[in-house]
Design an enzyme around this catalytic site. Structure first.
Site, PDB file in Angstrom:
ATOM      1  N   ASP A  83       0.442-128.580  30.693  1.00 53.07           N
ATOM      2  CA  ASP A  83       1.235-128.086  29.448  1.00 53.07           C
ATOM      3  C   ASP A  83       0.976-126.517  29.167  1.00 53.07           C
ATOM      4  OD1 ASP A  83       2.536-128.699  27.031  1.00 53.07           O
ATOM      5  OD2 ASP A  83       0.874-129.025  25.929  1.00 53.07           O
ATOM      6  N   ASP A 105       5.613-121.719  31.312  1.00 56.59           N
ATOM      7  CA  ASP A 105       6.258-121.325  29.771  1.00 56.59           C
ATOM      8  C   ASP A 105       6.198-119.753  29.776  1.00 56.59           C
ATOM      9  OD1 ASP A 105       7.042-120.810  27.103  1.00 56.59           O
ATOM     10  OD2 ASP A 105       5.335-121.841  26.360  1.00 56.59           O
ATOM     11  N   GLU A 135      11.035-123.476  29.894  1.00 59.89           N
ATOM     12  CA  GLU A 135      11.484-123.344  28.567  1.00 59.89           C
ATOM     13  C   GLU A 135      12.148-122.249  28.075  1.00 59.89           C
ATOM     14  OE1 GLU A 135       8.441-124.219  25.768  1.00 59.89           O
ATOM     15  OE2 GLU A 135       9.178-122.741  24.154  1.00 59.89           O
ATOM     16  N   HIS A 181       4.867-126.271  16.788  1.00 59.99           N
ATOM     17  CA  HIS A 181       3.719-126.715  16.994  1.00 59.99           C
ATOM     18  C   HIS A 181       2.785-126.742  15.958  1.00 59.99           C
ATOM     19  CE1 HIS A 181       4.997-125.398  21.258  1.00 59.99           C
ATOM     20  NE2 HIS A 181       4.549-126.674  21.533  1.00 59.99           N
ATOM     21  N   GLY A 182       1.597-127.834  15.979  1.00 60.97           N
ATOM     22  CA  GLY A 182       0.604-127.647  15.124  1.00 60.97           C
ATOM     23  C   GLY A 182       0.720-128.786  13.831  1.00 60.97           C
ATOM     24  N   GLY A 225       6.222-129.960  20.448  1.00 61.05           N
ATOM     25  CA  GLY A 225       6.067-129.655  18.873  1.00 61.05           C
ATOM     26  C   GLY A 225       6.527-130.944  18.001  1.00 61.05           C
ATOM     27  N   SER A 227       4.956-133.623  16.778  1.00 65.03           N
ATOM     28  CA  SER A 227       4.419-134.551  15.909  1.00 65.03           C
ATOM     29  C   SER A 227       4.983-134.544  14.631  1.00 65.03           C
ATOM     30  CB  SER A 227       2.726-134.137  15.811  1.00 65.03           C
ATOM     31  OG  SER A 227       2.026-134.490  17.067  1.00 65.03           O
ATOM     32  N   SER A 270      -0.719-133.011  18.001  1.00 68.52           N
ATOM     33  CA  SER A 270      -1.311-132.828  16.617  1.00 68.52           C
ATOM     34  C   SER A 270      -1.636-134.394  16.043  1.00 68.52           C
ATOM     35  CB  SER A 270      -0.375-132.065  15.704  1.00 68.52           C
ATOM     36  OG  SER A 270      -0.471-130.775  16.321  1.00 68.52           O
TER      37      SER A 270
HETATM   38  O1  G3H Z   1       1.151-127.103  22.445  1.00 65.35           O
HETATM   39  C1  G3H Z   1      -0.087-127.076  22.612  1.00 65.35           C
HETATM   40  C2  G3H Z   1      -0.853-128.319  22.787  1.00 65.35           C
HETATM   41  O2  G3H Z   1      -0.933-128.982  21.656  1.00 65.35           O
HETATM   42  C3  G3H Z   1      -1.946-128.085  23.325  1.00 65.35           C
HETATM   43  O3  G3H Z   1      -3.089-127.488  22.453  1.00 65.35           O
HETATM   44  O4  G3H Z   1      -3.735-125.348  23.581  1.00 65.35           O
HETATM   45  O5  G3H Z   1      -5.255-126.327  21.703  1.00 65.35           O
HETATM   46  O6  G3H Z   1      -4.907-127.430  23.672  1.00 65.35           O
HETATM   47  P1  G3H Z   1      -4.255-126.724  22.804  1.00 65.35           P
HETATM   48  P1  13P Z   2       2.465-130.966  18.262  1.00 70.64           P
HETATM   49  O1  13P Z   2       1.562-129.809  17.869  1.00 70.64           O
HETATM   50  O2  13P Z   2       3.482-131.210  17.340  1.00 70.64           O
HETATM   51  O3  13P Z   2       1.646-132.313  18.555  1.00 70.64           O
HETATM   52  O4  13P Z   2       3.294-130.597  19.796  1.00 70.64           O
HETATM   53  C1  13P Z   2       2.536-130.663  20.876  1.00 70.64           C
HETATM   54  C2  13P Z   2       3.176-130.135  22.023  1.00 70.64           C
HETATM   55  O5  13P Z   2       4.099-129.581  21.981  1.00 70.64           O
HETATM   56  C3  13P Z   2       2.248-129.922  23.225  1.00 70.64           C
HETATM   57  O6  13P Z   2       2.797-129.102  24.016  1.00 70.64           O
HETATM   58 ZN    ZN Z   3       4.139-127.428  23.492  1.00 69.64          ZN
END
Ligand code: G3H
Ligand code: 13P
Ligand code: ZN
Length: 322
Positions: A83, A105, A135, A181-182, A225, A227, A270
């Site tokens: 990811d 990315d 992306e 995200h988040g 993103g 969630s 998230s």
């Molecule tokens: O988009 C990012 C994912 O939620 C992964 O998050 O970089 O905190 O592992 P992280």
């Molecule tokens: P969320 O933060 O919305 O869960 O998105 C996760 C994501 O895009 C991981 O690449």
């Molecule tokens: Zn992401």
């Protein structure tokens, strides 16, 4: 079944009007919760590892945990995906180290530099039987070390997607249509409030998605993103000592609609974090004398499983599609 790439998964998802869930994994309980749900529902699933997850848990541990999940759930296709890879070296390390899919990315770079880096990753990945997600456009929120403030995100420009896919040879494309995200996806002034005082985010830009589909018929689209930040878990966190004011996500009905169109992969992280944290906080509040990690991680793992099962059935529509 051994680990698979996403090629077949996406073809079936595109034709069948559903999406495959991509869930971030950081430890054993998360891997188990996700794959037990997918296994029981006979759903394909993508387990994805970020740069931060690798730094936390170590590449080898994560690959071995995923291999264990594959052995325990031989009836479903499982892909192992990087990811938000941010460099050729990181992508190469995952390609060499057993991943079946990587994301490069380079969306924060210029169009030309994004093409050049993506193409370099695609050439190495394809030579090794691995697929590549790229992306175009930027999401608000936090992607590993890159933080894009709400308001500074840029929707994907439909007029660029054909040239980008042609020149890079990427296998799927993550686009920006208003997801973020988040757990704090939008500022209060970007939202309205409903009668209960909960923030309602601006709707996703389905007009942009439709334009992209016209330019790239049959091509798998990815939503990051995604969630939904279920308010029951925000309440649980806040009730048991947490402080997450105004956490808000993407309404599930909008994601369901995207899954019926060309969106073949929907990223969710998230919501899993929120479900685990809410349940661990609740457990500690209700059992202040307990200190065995197996006791408080058990309901957290179950919460991951329940969350993923809910997403598979109600958002992705991938149940029974293994
Ligand atoms: O988009 C990012 C994912 O939620 C992964 O998050 O970089 O905190 O592992 P992280
Ligand atoms: P969320 O933060 O919305 O869960 O998105 C996760 C994501 O895009 C991981 O690449
Ligand atoms: Zn992401």
């Amino acid at each position: 079944m051994a680990l698979v790439t996403t090629t077949e998964m996406f073809k079936k998802a595109y034709d069948g009007g559903y999406a495959v869930g991509a869930f971030n994994v950081n430890n054993m309980e998360i891997v188990q919760g996700i794959t037990e749900a997918a296994g029981e529902l006979n759903s394909p699933v993508i387990l994805q590892v970020s740069k931060g997850a690798r730094a936390y848990a170590n590449h080898t541990y994560l690959v071995k945990l995923v291999e264990a999940a594959v052995a325990e759930n031989p009836q479903i296709p499982i892909a192992l995906h990087l990811d938000h890879g941010d460099s050729f070296e990181l992508c190469k390390s995952c390609i060499d180290g057993g991943f079946t899919s990587v994301m490069i990315d380079a969306s924060s770079k210029s169009f030309e530099d994004n093409i050049a880096l993506t193409k370099q990753v695609v050439e190495y990945a394809h030579a090794n039987g691995v697929v590549v997600e790229a992306e175009l456009g930027t999401l608000a929120g936090i992607e590993d070390e890159v933080c894009v403030e709400a308001g500074n995100e840029a929707y994907t420009r439909p007029e660029e997607v054909e040239e980008f896919v042609d020149k890079t040879g990427c296998d799927s494309l993550a686009i920006a249509i208003g997801t973020s995200h988040g757990a704090y996806k939008f500022t209060a002034d970007q939202c309205t409030r409903n009668e209960e005082g909960i923030l309602v985010p601006p709707p996703l830009r389905f007009d942009v998605l439709e334009e992209i589909i016209k330019k790239l018929p049959g091509f798998p689209i990815v939503l990051h993103g995604s969630s939904s930040v279920p308010q029951e878990f925000v309440k649980m966190v806040n009730e048991f000592g947490g402080n997450m004011p105004d956490a808000v996500g993407i309404p599930e009905a909008q994601l369901r609609k995207a899954a019926e169109l060309a969106v073949c992969k929907i990223n969710i992280d998230s919501d899993i974090r929120l479900a685990m944290t809410g349940n661990i906080r609740k457990y500690f509040a209700e059992h202040p004398d307990h200190f065995d990690p197996r006791q408080y991680l058990k309901p957290a793992r179950q919460a991951v499983k329940d969350m993923v099962a809910h997403k598979i059935v109600n958002v992705l529509g991938s149940d029974g599609k293994a």
